[in-house]
Every structure is written in structure tokens, then in C-alpha cells.
Write a protein that holds these residues in place. Structure first.
Motif, PDB file in Angstrom:
ATOM      1  N   ALA A  62       0.832  -1.203   0.000  1.00 26.52           N
ATOM      2  CA  ALA A  62       0.000   0.000   0.000  1.00 26.52           C
ATOM      3  C   ALA A  62       0.868   1.256   0.000  1.00 26.52           C
ATOM      4  O   ALA A  62       1.908   1.312   0.668  1.00 26.52           O
ATOM      5  CB  ALA A  62      -0.922  -0.007   1.222  1.00 26.52           C
ATOM      6  N   ASP A  63       0.448   2.257  -0.742  1.00 27.90           N
ATOM      7  CA  ASP A  63       1.135   3.552  -0.805  1.00 27.90           C
ATOM      8  C   ASP A  63       2.576   3.432  -1.286  1.00 27.90           C
ATOM      9  O   ASP A  63       3.442   4.229  -0.908  1.00 27.90           O
ATOM     10  CB  ASP A  63       1.126   4.255   0.568  1.00 27.90           C
ATOM     11  N   ARG A 155      -5.646   1.080  -8.783  1.00 31.57           N
ATOM     12  CA  ARG A 155      -5.657   1.772  -7.491  1.00 31.57           C
ATOM     13  C   ARG A 155      -5.863   0.786  -6.351  1.00 31.57           C
ATOM     14  O   ARG A 155      -6.506  -0.250  -6.504  1.00 31.57           O
ATOM     15  CB  ARG A 155      -6.751   2.829  -7.483  1.00 31.57           C
ATOM     16  N   GLU A 156      -5.355   1.174  -5.183  1.00 32.12           N
ATOM     17  CA  GLU A 156      -5.409   0.314  -3.998  1.00 32.12           C
ATOM     18  C   GLU A 156      -6.825  -0.147  -3.684  1.00 32.12           C
ATOM     19  O   GLU A 156      -7.051  -1.306  -3.311  1.00 32.12           O
ATOM     20  CB  GLU A 156      -4.814   1.075  -2.818  1.00 32.12           C
ATOM     21  N   SER A 157      -7.798   0.720  -3.848  1.00 32.75           N
ATOM     22  CA  SER A 157      -9.179   0.388  -3.487  1.00 32.75           C
ATOM     23  C   SER A 157      -9.790  -0.662  -4.404  1.00 32.75           C
ATOM     24  O   SER A 157     -10.809  -1.267  -4.056  1.00 32.75           O
ATOM     25  CB  SER A 157     -10.048   1.649  -3.513  1.00 32.75           C
ATOM     26  N   GLY A 195      -7.684 -12.055   3.978  1.00 28.31           N
ATOM     27  CA  GLY A 195      -6.557 -11.279   4.485  1.00 28.31           C
ATOM     28  C   GLY A 195      -6.510  -9.891   3.878  1.00 28.31           C
ATOM     29  O   GLY A 195      -6.209  -8.897   4.569  1.00 28.31           O
ATOM     30  N   ILE A 196      -6.799  -9.785   2.580  1.00 25.42           N
ATOM     31  CA  ILE A 196      -6.825  -8.475   1.925  1.00 25.42           C
ATOM     32  C   ILE A 196      -7.913  -7.594   2.540  1.00 25.42           C
ATOM     33  O   ILE A 196      -7.700  -6.395   2.783  1.00 25.42           O
ATOM     34  CB  ILE A 196      -7.041  -8.631   0.412  1.00 25.42           C
ATOM     35  N   VAL A 197      -9.081  -8.170   2.807  1.00 28.51           N
ATOM     36  CA  VAL A 197     -10.167  -7.406   3.427  1.00 28.51           C
ATOM     37  C   VAL A 197      -9.726  -6.858   4.787  1.00 28.51           C
ATOM     38  O   VAL A 197      -9.968  -5.693   5.111  1.00 28.51           O
ATOM     39  CB  VAL A 197     -11.434  -8.271   3.575  1.00 28.51           C
ATOM     40  N   ILE A 198      -9.058  -7.695   5.575  1.00 32.16           N
ATOM     41  CA  ILE A 198      -8.571  -7.242   6.882  1.00 32.16           C
ATOM     42  C   ILE A 198      -7.555  -6.121   6.696  1.00 32.16           C
ATOM     43  O   ILE A 198      -7.532  -5.140   7.446  1.00 32.16           O
ATOM     44  CB  ILE A 198      -7.969  -8.414   7.674  1.00 32.16           C
ATOM     45  N   GLY A 199      -6.693  -6.269   5.678  1.00 31.69           N
ATOM     46  CA  GLY A 199      -5.732  -5.215   5.390  1.00 31.69           C
ATOM     47  C   GLY A 199      -6.402  -3.903   5.037  1.00 31.69           C
ATOM     48  O   GLY A 199      -5.972  -2.820   5.479  1.00 31.69           O
ATOM     49  N   LEU A 335       8.525  -4.094   3.536  1.00 33.74           N
ATOM     50  CA  LEU A 335       8.326  -5.253   2.681  1.00 33.74           C
ATOM     51  C   LEU A 335       9.467  -6.237   2.809  1.00 33.74           C
ATOM     52  O   LEU A 335       9.297  -7.431   2.696  1.00 33.74           O
ATOM     53  CB  LEU A 335       8.175  -4.809   1.221  1.00 33.74           C
ATOM     54  N   SER A 336      10.672  -5.729   3.067  1.00 36.64           N
ATOM     55  CA  SER A 336      11.824  -6.625   3.178  1.00 36.64           C
ATOM     56  C   SER A 336      11.680  -7.590   4.333  1.00 36.64           C
ATOM     57  O   SER A 336      12.322  -8.633   4.362  1.00 36.64           O
ATOM     58  CB  SER A 336      13.112  -5.809   3.356  1.00 36.64           C
TER      59      SER A 336
END
Length: 340
Positions: A62-63, A155-157, A195-199, A335-336
Motif C-alpha cells: 500500500a502507498d 488503485r489500492e481500493s 486477508g486483503i479485506v482485513i488489510g 516489505l523486506s
């Protein structure tokens, strides 16, 4: 990386160790309540991993400006070296001591498929398991990474919907048309979406509540798993896994400073990869020398823990840093440290 999620990742890895202890030492024949829980319910560790994976990958990307190619290079650099190392170690172990691994064989096509995350039966009519048995879950992980990489183009959304659409096209429509292995039609892939929904909820600040609510969630999820139901796995274990993940995320402030839990989470991938060969050797020795299974389990757990710590420090981290340099990419902050 959230320490609460690291702690849950470590828990998932070690209950999978318990499942394989029951498999190798007792052939899933339970003699008490704890053994029953491990043998019959411990598989939920994989479901927890999958939900965490969806959460982590969404949050970590994200971002951030990530191309699909760069994202996949970093995922491969993080996951592949350790998996290849332990798969090739299995090749050596099976070749040197075939009596310890009587159900394994070293046909070169099978080994190659294992290394390349290609789902295919080891023998005609058999279930799909690579040489390093736990690698079957990484086949799903690699598919998820590949599909998520395309979602980075939008886009992220919109990423949840892109991944959901691609999962349907590949895992269900593709499998039905015979374009991909039926292995991928397993409903467990829906847990990545959870998991994506929780994110997404976490990113919007929705994972906040008084502690009694996430604690209640943990109790409810645990009871749901214990009692079970004759429903698809994504509902029976996937939904409780999602509840456990969101509950732990909500309790994150209570995990601050618990570095030991972070270390356990860091080592969880190596625990996952190492434990089956360690348990197989332990079972062989225990049977030949008539050692109590639980005494040998303690030895195997100690060996797995020490081996996993060394593996994380000197195999996972070292190869990841080196490969990043070779690929010419720098991972975005956070991310690393993410992994399966």
C-alpha cells in the motif's frame, strides 16, 4: 510488521509441527484430547498462514510504487532460496537414507516440478505434494503473488476485486476448462481475499476496539474450530482464521515491545520448511531405539527451533539482501521483512 501478527504466524507454524508429529509418530491415531486437537484441528495453521499472507501483502504494497515485475522479484528473492535449499536437502536425505523416507522418490521431473512450484502428482493418481511436502502451500502462495502483482496496476481500493476476479478465472473457470490443474480449485484460495479485506480495514483505521471484543473473537473462533462443521474449509477454518487475525491486529498495542514474539515470527518460515525432515529423522531414531515419542518430540522441537533461527539469520536474510542487490531493487520500508 505487526508483532501480534508475527506471534500468530509463529503459533500457526508450531501447530503445523504438531500435526506432522501426529502423522509421522502416530499415523494420526489420537490417544488423548491434545493429540486429537493436533491431529484433527491442527491443519488450521495453514489457513491462518493464508489469511496472514493476504493481509501482509496488501499492507506491504500500500502507498508504494511497485511494478508487477519488481514485486515478483522481491517475492521470489524472499521465498525461493530457503525453499530450494531445503528441497535439495531433501534430495540428499532421500538419496542417502531412503529407509527414513520410504514414500519419497527422486524421479527428476518430480524434483523439478517441486522446485518450480508446479502442481502435479508425484505418481499418477496420487495427491499433489512436492518433495518437501509442505511446499504444496507455496504452490498456492506463488499463484497468489502472481495474481496480486497484476492488481498493482490499479488503485489500492480496486485491488481486492482484481485479485478476486483473477482467482475465479484461474482457480475455478480455468480448472473447470482444464486449463490449469484442478489442484488450484481448492476453496482455500479464498482465504487470501479474507486477508486483503482485513488489510483494507486496518488501513482505514477500523481495527480498533476495546480489548474485550477481540478477546471474545478469539474465544468464538477457537470454539468454532473445536466443534467444526460439515462445510467447506474456507468457511470451517478460513473464517475463524480471519477472526483470529483481525483480533490479533486489534490487540496490537498490547504486543508492543515483545521482541521475543517478533523473533518467533521471523523464524516461522524456516520452522515450516525444516520441521518435517527433522521429525522424520526423529521418528526413525525413536522407533529403532525405542525412545518415547514425546521425549523425541522435545528433541525435534529444540532442533527445529535452533535450526530455524540459524536458517533465518544466515540463509533467509543473507540471500534476500544479496539477491536484492543482484536484481537491482530496493524493497519499500517494511516489505523486506515480510515473508510467507
Amino acid at each position: 510488521m505487526l508483532i501480534s501478527v508475527q506471534a500468530l504466524r509463529a503459533f500457526a507454524a508450531w501447530i503445523v509441527v504438531g500435526v506432522h508429529f501426529m502423522q509421522l509418530f502416530f499415523d494420526f491415531e489420537a490417544h488423548n484430547s491434545l493429540e486429537y486437537l493436533l491431529a484433527d484441528k491442527g491443519g488450521i495453521g495453514v489457513d491462518i498462514f493464508f489469511v496472514i499472507s493476504g493481509f501482509v501483502i496488501f499492507i506491504a504494497s500500500a502507498d508504494k510504487t511497485l511494478t508487477p515485475w519488481r514485486f515478483m522479484l522481491m517475492r521470489l528473492a524472499r521465498i525461493v532460496p530457503a525453499y530450494w535449499f531445503y528441497t535439495l536437502l531433501m534430495v540428499l536425505l532421500v538419496a542417502a537414507a531412503p529407509s527414513i523416507f520410504p514414500y519419497e522418490h527422486l524421479e527428476w521431473r518430480y524434483v523439478l516440478r517441486s522446485l518450480l512450484f508446479i502442481a502435479g502428482p508425484s505418481e499418477p493418481g496420487e495427491e499433489v505434494y512436492p518433495l518437501l511436502g509442505v511446499g504444496w502451500t507455496l504452490n498456492f502462495e506463488m499463484l497468489f503473488y502472481a495474481l496480486f502483482s497484476f492488481a498493482l496496476l490499479v488503485r489500492e481500493s480496486y485491488r481486492l476485486w482484481v485479485v478476486a476476479t483473477l482467482l475465479y478465472l484461474v482457480c475455478y473457470l480455468g480448472a473447470a476448462l482444464g486449463l490449469v490443474s484442478g489442484f488450484y480449485s481448492n476453496g482455500i484460495v479464498l482465504e487470501f481475499l479474507m486477508g486483503i479485506v482485513i488489510g483494507m480495514m486496518y488501513r482505514r483505521g477500523l481495527c480498533r476496539a476495546r480489548p474485550w471484543l477481540p478477546l471474545l473473537g478469539i474465544v468464538v473462533a477457537s470454539m468454532a474450530v473445536y466443534h467444526g462443521a460439515d462445510i467447506p474449509r474456507a468457511l470451517e477454518w478460513g473464517v475463524p482464521s480471519a477472526i483470529l487475525v483481525i483480533s490479533c491486529v486489534t490487540l496490537e498495542r498490547y504486543f508492543k515491545g515483545l521482541r521475543f514474539l517478533k523473533v518467533l515470527g521471523d523464524c516461522s518460515y524456516s520452522v515450516y520448511l525444516i520441521h518435517v525432515p527433522v521429525l522424520a529423522v526423529g521418528q526413525f531414531i525413536a522407533e529403532r531405539m525405542e525412545i518415547d515419542p514425546y521425549a523425541m518430540l522435545l528433541v525435534c522441537m529444540a532442533g527445529t527451533a535452533l535450526g530455524a533461527f540459524a536458517s533465518y539469520q544466515w540463509l533467509e536474510k543473507a540471500t534476500y539482501r544479496r539477491l536484492k542487490g543482484w536484481f537491482g531493487v530496493d524493497a519499500p520500508a517494511g516489505l523486506s521483512r515480510q515473508k510467507y
